[in-house]
Design a protein around this motif. Sequence first.
Motif, PDB file in Angstrom:
ATOM      1  N   TYR A  31      -6.141  43.892  46.532  1.00 49.79           N
ATOM      2  CA  TYR A  31      -6.808  42.660  46.920  1.00 49.79           C
ATOM      3  C   TYR A  31      -6.356  41.506  46.023  1.00 49.79           C
ATOM      4  O   TYR A  31      -6.027  41.691  44.855  1.00 49.79           O
ATOM      5  N   ASN A  32      -6.380  40.329  46.594  1.00 52.30           N
ATOM      6  CA  ASN A  32      -6.253  39.107  45.820  1.00 52.30           C
ATOM      7  C   ASN A  32      -7.648  38.752  45.314  1.00 52.30           C
ATOM      8  O   ASN A  32      -8.605  38.701  46.100  1.00 52.30           O
ATOM      9  N   MET A  33      -7.741  38.505  44.013  1.00 54.41           N
ATOM     10  CA  MET A  33      -9.040  38.271  43.391  1.00 54.41           C
ATOM     11  C   MET A  33      -9.091  36.845  42.839  1.00 54.41           C
ATOM     12  O   MET A  33      -8.117  36.389  42.210  1.00 54.41           O
ATOM     13  N   ALA A  34     -10.212  36.189  43.035  1.00 58.82           N
ATOM     14  CA  ALA A  34     -10.298  34.788  42.640  1.00 58.82           C
ATOM     15  C   ALA A  34     -11.649  34.469  42.004  1.00 58.82           C
ATOM     16  O   ALA A  34     -12.624  35.199  42.162  1.00 58.82           O
ATOM     17  N   TRP A  35     -11.659  33.364  41.287  1.00 62.80           N
ATOM     18  CA  TRP A  35     -12.882  32.764  40.769  1.00 62.80           C
ATOM     19  C   TRP A  35     -13.044  31.386  41.391  1.00 62.80           C
ATOM     20  O   TRP A  35     -12.090  30.608  41.472  1.00 62.80           O
ATOM     21  N   PHE A  36     -14.254  31.131  41.820  1.00 68.76           N
ATOM     22  CA  PHE A  36     -14.665  29.807  42.290  1.00 68.76           C
ATOM     23  C   PHE A  36     -15.856  29.374  41.450  1.00 68.76           C
ATOM     24  O   PHE A  36     -16.471  30.187  40.765  1.00 68.76           O
ATOM     25  N   ARG A  37     -16.195  28.112  41.516  1.00 70.31           N
ATOM     26  CA  ARG A  37     -17.382  27.641  40.809  1.00 70.31           C
ATOM     27  C   ARG A  37     -18.072  26.553  41.620  1.00 70.31           C
ATOM     28  O   ARG A  37     -17.447  25.857  42.422  1.00 70.31           O
ATOM     29  N   GLN A  38     -19.369  26.457  41.386  1.00 71.54           N
ATOM     30  CA  GLN A  38     -20.167  25.460  42.087  1.00 71.54           C
ATOM     31  C   GLN A  38     -21.117  24.803  41.105  1.00 71.54           C
ATOM     32  O   GLN A  38     -22.019  25.455  40.565  1.00 71.54           O
ATOM     33  N   ALA A  39     -20.910  23.524  40.876  1.00 74.89           N
ATOM     34  CA  ALA A  39     -21.779  22.746  40.014  1.00 74.89           C
ATOM     35  C   ALA A  39     -22.945  22.205  40.836  1.00 74.89           C
ATOM     36  O   ALA A  39     -22.845  22.087  42.063  1.00 74.89           O
ATOM     37  N   PRO A  40     -24.044  21.858  40.190  1.00 75.83           N
ATOM     38  CA  PRO A  40     -25.204  21.339  40.921  1.00 75.83           C
ATOM     39  C   PRO A  40     -24.837  20.133  41.772  1.00 75.83           C
ATOM     40  O   PRO A  40     -24.201  19.190  41.288  1.00 75.83           O
ATOM     41  N   GLY A  41     -25.199  20.188  43.034  1.00 74.24           N
ATOM     42  CA  GLY A  41     -24.948  19.078  43.934  1.00 74.24           C
ATOM     43  C   GLY A  41     -23.533  18.954  44.437  1.00 74.24           C
ATOM     44  O   GLY A  41     -23.193  17.982  45.115  1.00 74.24           O
ATOM     45  N   LYS A  42     -22.688  19.933  44.107  1.00 74.87           N
ATOM     46  CA  LYS A  42     -21.285  19.872  44.540  1.00 74.87           C
ATOM     47  C   LYS A  42     -20.929  21.088  45.371  1.00 74.87           C
ATOM     48  O   LYS A  42     -21.621  22.103  45.355  1.00 74.87           O
ATOM     49  N   GLU A  43     -19.843  20.977  46.084  1.00 79.00           N
ATOM     50  CA  GLU A  43     -19.356  22.096  46.869  1.00 79.00           C
ATOM     51  C   GLU A  43     -18.675  23.126  45.972  1.00 79.00           C
ATOM     52  O   GLU A  43     -18.225  22.808  44.869  1.00 79.00           O
ATOM     53  N   ARG A  44     -18.609  24.343  46.481  1.00 75.04           N
ATOM     54  CA  ARG A  44     -17.923  25.403  45.744  1.00 75.04           C
ATOM     55  C   ARG A  44     -16.435  25.097  45.703  1.00 75.04           C
ATOM     56  O   ARG A  44     -15.822  24.795  46.735  1.00 75.04           O
ATOM     57  N   GLY A  45     -15.853  25.178  44.521  1.00 78.98           N
ATOM     58  CA  GLY A  45     -14.450  24.831  44.349  1.00 78.98           C
ATOM     59  C   GLY A  45     -13.643  25.936  43.695  1.00 78.98           C
ATOM     60  O   GLY A  45     -14.180  26.744  42.935  1.00 78.98           O
ATOM     61  N   PHE A  46     -12.369  25.930  43.984  1.00 77.31           N
ATOM     62  CA  PHE A  46     -11.446  26.951  43.491  1.00 77.31           C
ATOM     63  C   PHE A  46     -11.180  26.774  41.999  1.00 77.31           C
ATOM     64  O   PHE A  46     -11.010  25.648  41.517  1.00 77.31           O
ATOM     65  N   VAL A  47     -11.101  27.898  41.290  1.00 77.02           N
ATOM     66  CA  VAL A  47     -10.779  27.885  39.862  1.00 77.02           C
ATOM     67  C   VAL A  47      -9.438  28.574  39.602  1.00 77.02           C
ATOM     68  O   VAL A  47      -8.526  27.981  39.036  1.00 77.02           O
ATOM     69  N   ALA A  48      -9.339  29.837  40.007  1.00 78.40           N
ATOM     70  CA  ALA A  48      -8.129  30.600  39.729  1.00 78.40           C
ATOM     71  C   ALA A  48      -8.057  31.796  40.661  1.00 78.40           C
ATOM     72  O   ALA A  48      -9.076  32.281  41.147  1.00 78.40           O
ATOM     73  N   VAL A  49      -6.840  32.267  40.877  1.00 82.93           N
ATOM     74  CA  VAL A  49      -6.618  33.466  41.683  1.00 82.93           C
ATOM     75  C   VAL A  49      -5.551  34.321  41.025  1.00 82.93           C
ATOM     76  O   VAL A  49      -4.629  33.794  40.407  1.00 82.93           O
ATOM     77  N   ILE A  50      -5.706  35.622  41.141  1.00 84.37           N
ATOM     78  CA  ILE A  50      -4.664  36.564  40.750  1.00 84.37           C
ATOM     79  C   ILE A  50      -4.391  37.446  41.954  1.00 84.37           C
ATOM     80  O   ILE A  50      -5.281  38.105  42.485  1.00 84.37           O
ATOM     81  N   ARG A  51      -3.174  37.398  42.422  1.00 83.32           N
ATOM     82  CA  ARG A  51      -2.819  38.161  43.600  1.00 83.32           C
ATOM     83  C   ARG A  51      -2.664  39.639  43.249  1.00 83.32           C
ATOM     84  O   ARG A  51      -2.585  40.013  42.082  1.00 83.32           O
ATOM     85  N   TRP A  52      -2.582  40.457  44.294  1.00 84.88           N
ATOM     86  CA  TRP A  52      -2.437  41.900  44.069  1.00 84.88           C
ATOM     87  C   TRP A  52      -1.163  42.191  43.280  1.00 84.88           C
ATOM     88  O   TRP A  52      -1.088  43.179  42.553  1.00 84.88           O
ATOM     89  N   SER A  53      -0.167  41.293  43.405  1.00 86.63           N
ATOM     90  CA  SER A  53       1.103  41.463  42.711  1.00 86.63           C
ATOM     91  C   SER A  53       1.015  41.086  41.236  1.00 86.63           C
ATOM     92  O   SER A  53       1.923  41.393  40.465  1.00 86.63           O
ATOM     93  N   GLY A  54      -0.064  40.389  40.857  1.00 87.09           N
ATOM     94  CA  GLY A  54      -0.208  39.945  39.479  1.00 87.09           C
ATOM     95  C   GLY A  54       0.082  38.473  39.272  1.00 87.09           C
ATOM     96  O   GLY A  54      -0.189  37.938  38.188  1.00 87.09           O
ATOM     97  N   SER A  55       0.624  37.816  40.265  1.00 85.39           N
ATOM     98  CA  SER A  55       0.896  36.393  40.113  1.00 85.39           C
ATOM     99  C   SER A  55      -0.416  35.609  40.109  1.00 85.39           C
ATOM    100  O   SER A  55      -1.389  36.015  40.734  1.00 85.39           O
ATOM    101  N   THR A  56      -0.407  34.508  39.393  1.00 82.54           N
ATOM    102  CA  THR A  56      -1.627  33.720  39.206  1.00 82.54           C
ATOM    103  C   THR A  56      -1.424  32.269  39.611  1.00 82.54           C
ATOM    104  O   THR A  56      -0.293  31.754  39.628  1.00 82.54           O
ATOM    105  N   TYR A  57      -2.540  31.609  39.898  1.00 85.59           N
ATOM    106  CA  TYR A  57      -2.516  30.199  40.256  1.00 85.59           C
ATOM    107  C   TYR A  57      -3.846  29.608  39.824  1.00 85.59           C
ATOM    108  O   TYR A  57      -4.884  30.241  39.978  1.00 85.59           O
TER     109      TYR A  57
END
Length: 121
Positions: A31-57
């Motif tokens: 699986y590709n695994m990711a972190w998102f975050r949501q601050a009060p009053g804001k939409e959930r936003g992307f933080v980081a992802v690590i693909r099954w291959s190990g590459s990150t963004y």
Amino acid sequence: VQLQASGGGLVQAGDSLRLSCAASGRTVRNYNMAWFRQAPGKERGFVAVIRWSGSTYYSDSVKGRFTISRDNAKNTVYLQMNSVEPEDTAVYYCAAGTSVVVGITQSYNYWGQGTLVTVSS
């Protein structure tokens, strides 16, 4: 797949914190695994992802400060947060998907319950 995020808490600006996301139910090594975050009053936003291959963004706001990693033997993904800032205050969610579009929440199949990170100035 069930995801359990942990490690959040109250820290001061400049501190470090490590979040963990433990998966159960099946292995997430493909699986590709990711972190998102949501601050009060804001939409959930992307933080980081690590693909099954190990590459990150990373989102531009955390690049150079946060590091995402995975331990397939433990079925766990981590987010090492260094030099945290008050703007990093949010509920952090981990997510898993087999075929994802980075940053698009709808493309992730499974979500954890979130862990709160509060950064004081």
